[in-house]
Enzyme design. Structure first.
Site, short mmCIF file in Angstrom:
data_model
loop_
_atom_site.label_atom_id
_atom_site.label_comp_id
_atom_site.label_asym_id
_atom_site.label_seq_id
_atom_site.Cartn_x
_atom_site.Cartn_y
_atom_site.Cartn_z
N TYR A 63 -2.79 7.17 8.02
CA TYR A 63 -1.63 6.37 7.62
C TYR A 63 -1.77 5.98 6.16
O TYR A 63 -2.78 5.37 5.77
CB TYR A 63 -1.49 5.11 8.47
N ASP A 101 -8.05 5.64 0.16
CA ASP A 101 -7.07 4.64 0.58
C ASP A 101 -7.82 3.45 1.20
O ASP A 101 -8.22 3.50 2.36
CB ASP A 101 -6.11 5.27 1.59
N GLU A 102 -7.99 2.40 0.41
CA GLU A 102 -8.69 1.19 0.85
C GLU A 102 -7.71 0.08 1.24
O GLU A 102 -8.10 -1.08 1.37
CB GLU A 102 -9.61 0.69 -0.28
N VAL A 103 -6.44 0.44 1.41
CA VAL A 103 -5.40 -0.56 1.64
C VAL A 103 -5.74 -1.48 2.82
O VAL A 103 -5.61 -2.70 2.72
CB VAL A 103 -4.04 0.12 1.86
N GLY A 135 0.81 -1.21 0.00
CA GLY A 135 0.00 0.00 0.00
C GLY A 135 0.84 1.25 0.00
O GLY A 135 0.43 2.28 -0.56
N SER A 136 2.02 1.18 0.59
CA SER A 136 2.91 2.35 0.64
C SER A 136 3.26 2.83 -0.76
O SER A 136 3.17 4.03 -1.05
CB SER A 136 4.20 2.00 1.40
#
Length: 442
Positions: A136, A236-238, A109-110
């Site tokens: 985050y 952001d659905e990580v 995800g980063s």
């Protein structure tokens, strides 16, 4: 402490460790992990949601075995592979959106968030990123500098990132839960009106910042602001997506169709895989500006395709909604004093919140208090490990309960029993300061 854990201390770099107790595991199956020595542990973290389908899901194992036997190379950098192309096509099919779109494939995800942020800057010719405090988005590049959790811990903020308040109904930044959404949106309106924002990135549930569930309608109103000001919204659905919130995508709770969506963790079924889905005009150029040699490799891509198929075939979003409702009810019984742990556990729970199988138990210093109790959280997760479960805390004091989506009713009930007992035991001093001293956590 096991010999395996002692070897880890002597060999693995501390910079990549976030440890809460001396956990050393040798295998896993479904919702269970097996420690060196054979003790079985109920996994209530799912490796921070990365093991969304549980450990060793047959569909993932079969796909990986097939792919690794005769791989057509090791990455999609300079060639096309059936599974990398197929994964991208399948993501385009399940992620709502219009117009011509593309998929970036990465490892975590980063990097997916970093690429999405940098691509928005290039495409729009603007540099300022709008993000949220205590959010985050990753551990490298622009994503790190736009992550409030890292900035809170002393990492330098990205110089062109502005941080907004996330609407927290329990601890509203404006002191009023009734108007906290309006206050957060007014702040976003001011920043968007400046006309220099490249994008706005948001988590549909603020995960590592304390499992904060925003009030209904917040994401939809935020999206409307972004549309009005012509600023791309990155969702952001990580950590919170792919079935975990009881829907395939967390943003669907508010009926939103973001401009860009990022995935990671559960997408790889335990293997390193991430993706960003968004407009071709943002993700297509300039060529070769986001290079990872093994990104889109056939093994991880095959795992990702198996995950997407399994989510649909086994109706795991619906399963997460059902199991999550049972888990939430059980944890709220503890908070009410009628569940495991009794009054001693109840008086130290300030809130239980969540959607689907993304649940937070907010630990406080006493009845009627909203003062966070990080010391108690450290001891509770340690005690839960002693009692046979793996759970971690976020936001300093919130137990993050995110088991694999395949958790059964009996396993949910076992989880409730362990967590209630762990809280009460920690309150009674069954874990000492000395025992947890070596495990810094966040």
């Amino acid at each position: 402490m096991s010999d395996l854990y002692q070897r880890d201390l002597a060999a693995i770099a501390g910079v990549e460790k976030l440890r809460f107790f001396p956990l050393a595991v040798i295998e896993g199956e479904g919702c269970w992990l097996v420690e060196a020595g054979g003790r079985r542990l109920l996994d209530l973290s799912g490796t921070w949601t990365a093991s969304g389908l549980g450990h060793g899901h047959p569909a993932v194992a079969e796909a990986v075995t097939r792919a690794v036997a005769r791989p057509p190379g090791a990455g999609a950098l300079s060639s096309a592979f059936p599974d990398s192309v197929g994964l991208a096509e399948e993501l385009l099919a399940i992620v709502p959106g219009g117009g011509e779109r593309r998929v970036y494939l990465g490892h975590a995800g980063s990097d997916a968030n970093d690429v999405a942020l940098r691509a928005c800057r290039r495409a729009g010719g603007r540099r300022r990123v709008l993000a949220f405090r205590h959010g985050y988005h990753g551990g490298l590049g622009v994503a790190l500098g736009a992550s409030g959790v890292h900035v809170d811990a002393g990492a330098p903020a990205d110089p062109d990132t502005s941080f907004l308040h996330y609407p927290d109904p329990l601890r509203p930044h404006n002191g009023d839960a009734e108007t906290v959404v309006a206050a957060a949106l007014a702040e976003a309106e001011i920043e968007l009106s400046a006309g220099d924002a490249a994008c706005l990135i948001v988590e549909p549930i603020l995960s590592d910042g304390g499992l904060v569930v925003p009030p209904d309608g917040f994401l939809a109103a935020l999206h409307e602001l972004c549309v009005r000001h012509g600023v791309p919204l990155i969702c952001d659905e990580v950590k919170m997506g792919l079935g975990r919130p009881g829907l395939l995508h967390a943003f669907q709770h508010d009926g939103v169709v973001p401009d860009l969506v990022t995935f990671g963790k559960a997408l790889g079924g335990g293997l390193p895989l991430s993706a960003a889905v968004g407009p071709a005009e943002i993700l297509d150029s300039p060529p070769a500006s986001a290079l990872l040699t093994t990104a889109g490799n056939p093994v991880c891509a095959a795992a990702g395709r198996a995950v997407l198929r399994t989510l649909v075939a086994e109706r795991l979003p619906e399963a997460a909604a059902s199991a999550g409702a049972r888990l939430l009810a059980g944890l709220r019984q503890i908070a009410a004093g009628s569940g495991p742990g009794g009054p001693d556990a109840a008086e130290r729970i300030g809130d239980v919140r969540g959607r689907g199988l993304a649940i937070g138990v907010d630990l406080v210093t006493g009845t009627g208090s909203l003062q966070r109790d990080p010391a108690l959280a450290r001891k509770v997760v340690y005690r839960a490990w002693q009692l046979g479960a793996v759970v971690y805390y976020v936001g300093g004091n919130v137990l993050e309960v995110t088991p694999p989506l395949v958790i059964t009713e009996s396993e949910v009930d076992r989880a409730v029993a362990i967590l209630g007992e762990a809280i009460a035991d920690a309150v009674h001093g069954k874990v000492t300061d000395e025992e947890v001293a070596a495990y810094a956590g966040w």
